[in-house]
Motif scaffolding. Sequence first.
Motif, PDB file in Angstrom:
ATOM      1  N   UNK A 155      -0.223  14.086   5.902  1.00 20.02           N
ATOM      2  CA  UNK A 155      -1.616  14.297   5.480  1.00 20.02           C
ATOM      3  C   UNK A 155      -2.200  13.041   4.851  1.00 20.02           C
ATOM      4  N   UNK A 156      -1.341  12.110   4.433  1.00 19.67           N
ATOM      5  CA  UNK A 156      -1.819  10.839   3.885  1.00 19.67           C
ATOM      6  C   UNK A 156      -2.529   9.998   4.908  1.00 19.67           C
ATOM      7  N   UNK A 157      -2.223  10.196   6.181  1.00 18.86           N
ATOM      8  CA  UNK A 157      -2.888   9.444   7.241  1.00 18.86           C
ATOM      9  C   UNK A 157      -4.385   9.725   7.277  1.00 18.86           C
ATOM     10  N   UNK A 158      -4.774  10.898   6.820  1.00 17.41           N
ATOM     11  CA  UNK A 158      -6.195  11.267   6.821  1.00 17.41           C
ATOM     12  C   UNK A 158      -6.930  10.779   5.579  1.00 17.41           C
TER      13      UNK A 158
ATOM     14  N   UNK B 249       0.860  -1.188   0.000  1.00 15.34           N
ATOM     15  CA  UNK B 249       0.000   0.000   0.000  1.00 15.34           C
ATOM     16  C   UNK B 249       0.889   1.229   0.000  1.00 15.34           C
ATOM     17  N   UNK B 250       0.593   2.158  -0.876  1.00 14.80           N
ATOM     18  CA  UNK B 250       1.387   3.373  -0.954  1.00 14.80           C
ATOM     19  C   UNK B 250       0.528   4.599  -1.103  1.00 14.80           C
ATOM     20  N   UNK B 251       1.212   5.719  -1.230  1.00 21.61           N
ATOM     21  CA  UNK B 251       0.559   7.009  -1.457  1.00 21.61           C
ATOM     22  C   UNK B 251       1.247   7.705  -2.617  1.00 21.61           C
ATOM     23  N   UNK B 252       0.483   8.493  -3.336  1.00 19.78           N
ATOM     24  CA  UNK B 252       1.039   9.339  -4.377  1.00 19.78           C
ATOM     25  C   UNK B 252       0.303  10.665  -4.354  1.00 19.78           C
ATOM     26  N   UNK B 253       0.940  11.698  -4.861  1.00 26.65           N
ATOM     27  CA  UNK B 253       0.323  13.015  -4.879  1.00 26.65           C
ATOM     28  C   UNK B 253       0.861  13.811  -6.051  1.00 26.65           C
ATOM     29  N   UNK B 254      -0.038  14.479  -6.744  1.00 24.50           N
ATOM     30  CA  UNK B 254       0.331  15.449  -7.777  1.00 24.50           C
ATOM     31  C   UNK B 254       0.238  16.832  -7.149  1.00 24.50           C
TER      32      UNK B 254
ATOM     33  N   UNK C 268       2.930   3.865   2.243  1.00 24.26           N
ATOM     34  CA  UNK C 268       2.122   4.504   3.275  1.00 24.26           C
ATOM     35  C   UNK C 268       2.937   4.534   4.565  1.00 24.26           C
ATOM     36  N   UNK C 269       2.394   5.128   5.589  1.00 24.25           N
ATOM     37  CA  UNK C 269       3.127   5.254   6.854  1.00 24.25           C
ATOM     38  C   UNK C 269       3.325   3.912   7.549  1.00 24.25           C
ATOM     39  N   UNK C 270       2.454   2.929   7.269  1.00 22.96           N
ATOM     40  CA  UNK C 270       2.505   1.661   7.999  1.00 22.96           C
ATOM     41  C   UNK C 270       2.744   0.434   7.137  1.00 22.96           C
ATOM     42  N   UNK C 271       2.727   0.585   5.809  1.00 21.25           N
ATOM     43  CA  UNK C 271       2.884  -0.554   4.908  1.00 21.25           C
ATOM     44  C   UNK C 271       3.950  -0.265   3.855  1.00 21.25           C
ATOM     45  N   UNK C 272       4.728  -1.265   3.507  1.00 24.05           N
ATOM     46  CA  UNK C 272       5.675  -1.150   2.400  1.00 24.05           C
ATOM     47  C   UNK C 272       4.896  -1.147   1.088  1.00 24.05           C
ATOM     48  N   UNK C 273       5.546  -0.693   0.024  1.00 23.33           N
ATOM     49  CA  UNK C 273       4.923  -0.689  -1.299  1.00 23.33           C
ATOM     50  C   UNK C 273       5.996  -0.913  -2.351  1.00 23.33           C
ATOM     51  N   UNK C 274       5.677  -1.744  -3.335  1.00 23.43           N
ATOM     52  CA  UNK C 274       6.568  -1.990  -4.463  1.00 23.43           C
ATOM     53  C   UNK C 274       5.841  -1.646  -5.751  1.00 23.43           C
ATOM     54  N   UNK C 275       6.538  -0.949  -6.639  1.00 22.63           N
ATOM     55  CA  UNK C 275       5.976  -0.688  -7.969  1.00 22.63           C
ATOM     56  C   UNK C 275       7.048  -0.861  -9.029  1.00 22.63           C
ATOM     57  N   UNK C 276       6.589  -1.086 -10.237  1.00 22.75           N
ATOM     58  CA  UNK C 276       7.461  -1.048 -11.404  1.00 22.75           C
ATOM     59  C   UNK C 276       7.273   0.328 -12.013  1.00 22.75           C
ATOM     60  N   UNK C 277       8.354   1.058 -12.180  1.00 17.92           N
ATOM     61  CA  UNK C 277       8.314   2.402 -12.765  1.00 17.92           C
ATOM     62  C   UNK C 277       8.846   2.317 -14.192  1.00 17.92           C
ATOM     63  N   UNK C 278       8.086   2.861 -15.138  1.00 21.87           N
ATOM     64  CA  UNK C 278       8.485   2.859 -16.543  1.00 21.87           C
ATOM     65  C   UNK C 278       8.384   4.280 -17.072  1.00 21.87           C
ATOM     66  N   UNK C 279       9.461   4.750 -17.677  1.00 23.23           N
ATOM     67  CA  UNK C 279       9.481   6.092 -18.239  1.00 23.23           C
ATOM     68  C   UNK C 279      10.416   6.111 -19.446  1.00 23.23           C
TER      69      UNK C 279
END
Length: 136
Positions: A132-135, A68-73, A100-111
Amino acid sequence: MKLTRNNQQETQKAPAENFSGGDVYISGSFAGEEPSRVTGATVTFTPGARSNWHTHPLGQTLLVTDGVGWTQCEGEEIVEIRAGDIIWCPPGHKHWHGASATRAMTHIAIQEHKDGVAVNWLEPVADEDYAKGLAS
């Protein structure tokens, strides 16, 4: 065809100047051969870890594979992302992503790279902004 076996891929700790809040590991880095412009890697964020703000000259696709992760624009709310989610970040769009604050997150990034540049690193995400992601 070029085949890179799993046991031929090294895992490296990501550069501290581009990430904060915890440890980040990069594995399976790849780049297409000219004339291809594609690059990518598998990136694992420990809880609390995130990228700095950054942009990509030709955009970026993220395929969340675990956790679980977070992202923000820039100018928008933090969004939770989970395994199976796919995120498209348009060219030049300022954003960050991480665990996220409590869980690891893995992604594949392609650019893709443009004139040899695939990412433009900017300032770290402030702890109070990340919290602010906690909310969400």
